[in-house]
Design a protein around this motif. Structure first.
Motif, PDB file in Angstrom:
ATOM      1  N   UNK A   6      -2.116  -5.298   1.140  1.00 26.60           N
ATOM      2  CA  UNK A   6      -0.853  -4.630   1.468  1.00 26.60           C
ATOM      3  C   UNK A   6      -0.799  -3.259   0.809  1.00 26.60           C
ATOM      4  N   UNK A   7      -1.266  -3.166  -0.439  1.00 23.83           N
ATOM      5  CA  UNK A   7      -1.292  -1.889  -1.134  1.00 23.83           C
ATOM      6  C   UNK A   7      -2.268  -0.916  -0.464  1.00 23.83           C
ATOM      7  N   UNK A   8      -3.447  -1.392  -0.119  1.00 21.26           N
ATOM      8  CA  UNK A   8      -4.441  -0.524   0.519  1.00 21.26           C
ATOM      9  C   UNK A   8      -3.959  -0.051   1.886  1.00 21.26           C
ATOM     10  N   UNK A   9      -3.311  -0.946   2.620  1.00 19.71           N
ATOM     11  CA  UNK A   9      -2.821  -0.575   3.950  1.00 19.71           C
ATOM     12  C   UNK A   9      -1.712   0.463   3.850  1.00 19.71           C
ATOM     13  N   UNK A  23       2.552   4.238   5.466  1.00 23.03           N
ATOM     14  CA  UNK A  23       3.785   3.568   5.883  1.00 23.03           C
ATOM     15  C   UNK A  23       4.129   2.491   4.864  1.00 23.03           C
ATOM     16  N   UNK A  24       5.360   1.999   4.946  1.00 20.15           N
ATOM     17  CA  UNK A  24       5.745   0.840   4.152  1.00 20.15           C
ATOM     18  C   UNK A  24       5.243  -0.417   4.854  1.00 20.15           C
ATOM     19  N   UNK A  25       4.644  -1.311   4.097  1.00 20.67           N
ATOM     20  CA  UNK A  25       4.052  -2.527   4.649  1.00 20.67           C
ATOM     21  C   UNK A  25       4.824  -3.738   4.153  1.00 20.67           C
ATOM     22  N   UNK A  60       5.048  -3.147   0.171  1.00 15.60           N
ATOM     23  CA  UNK A  60       4.490  -1.999  -0.550  1.00 15.60           C
ATOM     24  C   UNK A  60       4.782  -0.729   0.216  1.00 15.60           C
ATOM     25  N   UNK A  61       5.302   0.263  -0.475  1.00 12.25           N
ATOM     26  CA  UNK A  61       5.407   1.615   0.053  1.00 12.25           C
ATOM     27  C   UNK A  61       4.315   2.459  -0.593  1.00 12.25           C
ATOM     28  N   UNK A  62       3.820   3.489   0.088  1.00 13.39           N
ATOM     29  CA  UNK A  62       2.736   4.290  -0.467  1.00 13.39           C
ATOM     30  C   UNK A  62       3.066   4.842  -1.852  1.00 13.39           C
ATOM     31  N   UNK A  63       2.187   4.574  -2.811  1.00 14.59           N
ATOM     32  CA  UNK A  63       2.363   5.103  -4.153  1.00 14.59           C
ATOM     33  C   UNK A  63       3.421   4.416  -4.984  1.00 14.59           C
ATOM     34  N   UNK A 123      10.557   6.244   1.373  1.00 19.30           N
ATOM     35  CA  UNK A 123       9.787   5.028   1.137  1.00 19.30           C
ATOM     36  C   UNK A 123      10.520   4.033   0.249  1.00 19.30           C
ATOM     37  N   UNK A 124      11.205   4.532  -0.787  1.00 18.11           N
ATOM     38  CA  UNK A 124      11.873   3.625  -1.712  1.00 18.11           C
ATOM     39  C   UNK A 124      12.935   2.795  -0.995  1.00 18.11           C
TER      40      UNK A 124
END
Length: 294
Positions: free
Chosen positions: A181-184, A190-192, A202-205, A247-248
């Protein structure tokens, strides 16, 4: 300590468990000054001639989560079924605050009409919840995106992304769902929300969020369509927060949807088998209890 390793090898932050208090903060309660438009309008391009029930389940769940209006703009047969179940849903185009697309659709046999409907939503620039049969189109989205795949669907989304994105098999993802999920999220931007008994958001970063909610009975046909409807409604009612916090906000809304969906599954199941429509119908009581603090 040497931290010159590749990012994937670095120690990741411990995931945060999403609880009732976190979810409560993301339930919009209307005021006397609100109307159906200010409470959020959700556009839906879901379902198909083969799977019209997915559209019905998603619309039912969204309506019961508290959105002000739903514009359903799917295939004709699915539209008939949605309106039969929920006559208050609008089937005419117009402005929306968020889109839910892809549930009950397939990229393998996408009609020209469905392709046009999906393209219009992807080009709109508003937040999108992308599921199932539209996951191959993630890169085309003009607005902020949260995707809601299970293991196999995440593998498809990554394979469709190209551009050096990793291409794991479904079993690789199943073996390390949080890591994938983090890698995707990083690869797709995008948020996964990766569905499972433990859901990983997970959101990017951003640090990963986990939601463990709902009985194993929730692994049933249509359950993911209900989750998509809940999340679509929450994003539509919080479009301003998504615009401000990006993202948050999407990660918080995705985790809240997973929490509500799981609790609705518990309520509907009562320790026994459950069907997806029962889960959707249990959502209002879950929200009442959450807002009351019980």
């Amino acid at each position: 300590m040497d931290d010159n390793r590749e990012p994937e090898e670095r120690r990741t932050a411990e995931p945060t468990a999403w609880e009732a208090g976190d979810a409560k903060a993301w339930i919009a309660v209307p005021t006397a000054d609100d109307d159906k438009y200010s409470r959020g309008v959700l556009g839906m391009v879901t379902g198909s001639a083969r799977y019209p029930g997915a559209a019905v389940l998603g619309a039912e769940a969204a309506a019961r989560t508290g959105v002000g209006m739903i514009r359903y703009l799917g295939a004709p047969h699915a539209t008939e079924q949605v309106l039969r179940r929920r006559p208050e849903i609008v089937s005419a185009p117009g402005r929306v605050q968020a889109w839910l697309i892809g549930s009950g659709m397939s990229a393998d046999d996408r009609s020209d009409d469905d392709a046009r409907r999906l393209a219009a939503a992807l080009d709109d620039g508003t937040p999108l919840v992308i599921d199932a049969g539209a996951l191959d189109l993630v890169a085309r989205a003009a607005g902020p995106v949260v995707i809601t795949p299970h293991y196999r669907e995440l593998a498809v989304a990554l394979a469709a992304a190209g551009g050096g994105a990793p291409t794991p098999g479904a079993e690789e993802i199943r073996a390390d769902p949080g890591g994938w999920a983090e890698r995707a999220a990083a690869a797709l931007g995008v948020t996964v929300l990766l569905k499972g008994h433990t859901t990983h958001v997970v959101a990017p970063g951003r640090p990963r969020i986990t939601v463990t909610a709902g009985p194993a009975w929730l692994a049933t046909a249509g359950s993911g369509d209900v989750l998509g409807g809940v999340l679509g409604a929450l994003v539509a009612t919080h479009a301003a927060a998504v615009a401000e916090h990006g993202y948050d906000a999407l990660a918080a809304l995705a985790a809240t949807a997973a929490w509500v969906h799981g609790r609705a599954g518990e309520s509907a199941s009562q320790g026994g088998p459950v069907v997806a429509l029962d889960v959707a119908e249990a959502v209002p009581a879950v929200l009442r209890g959450l807002l009351a603090g019980s």
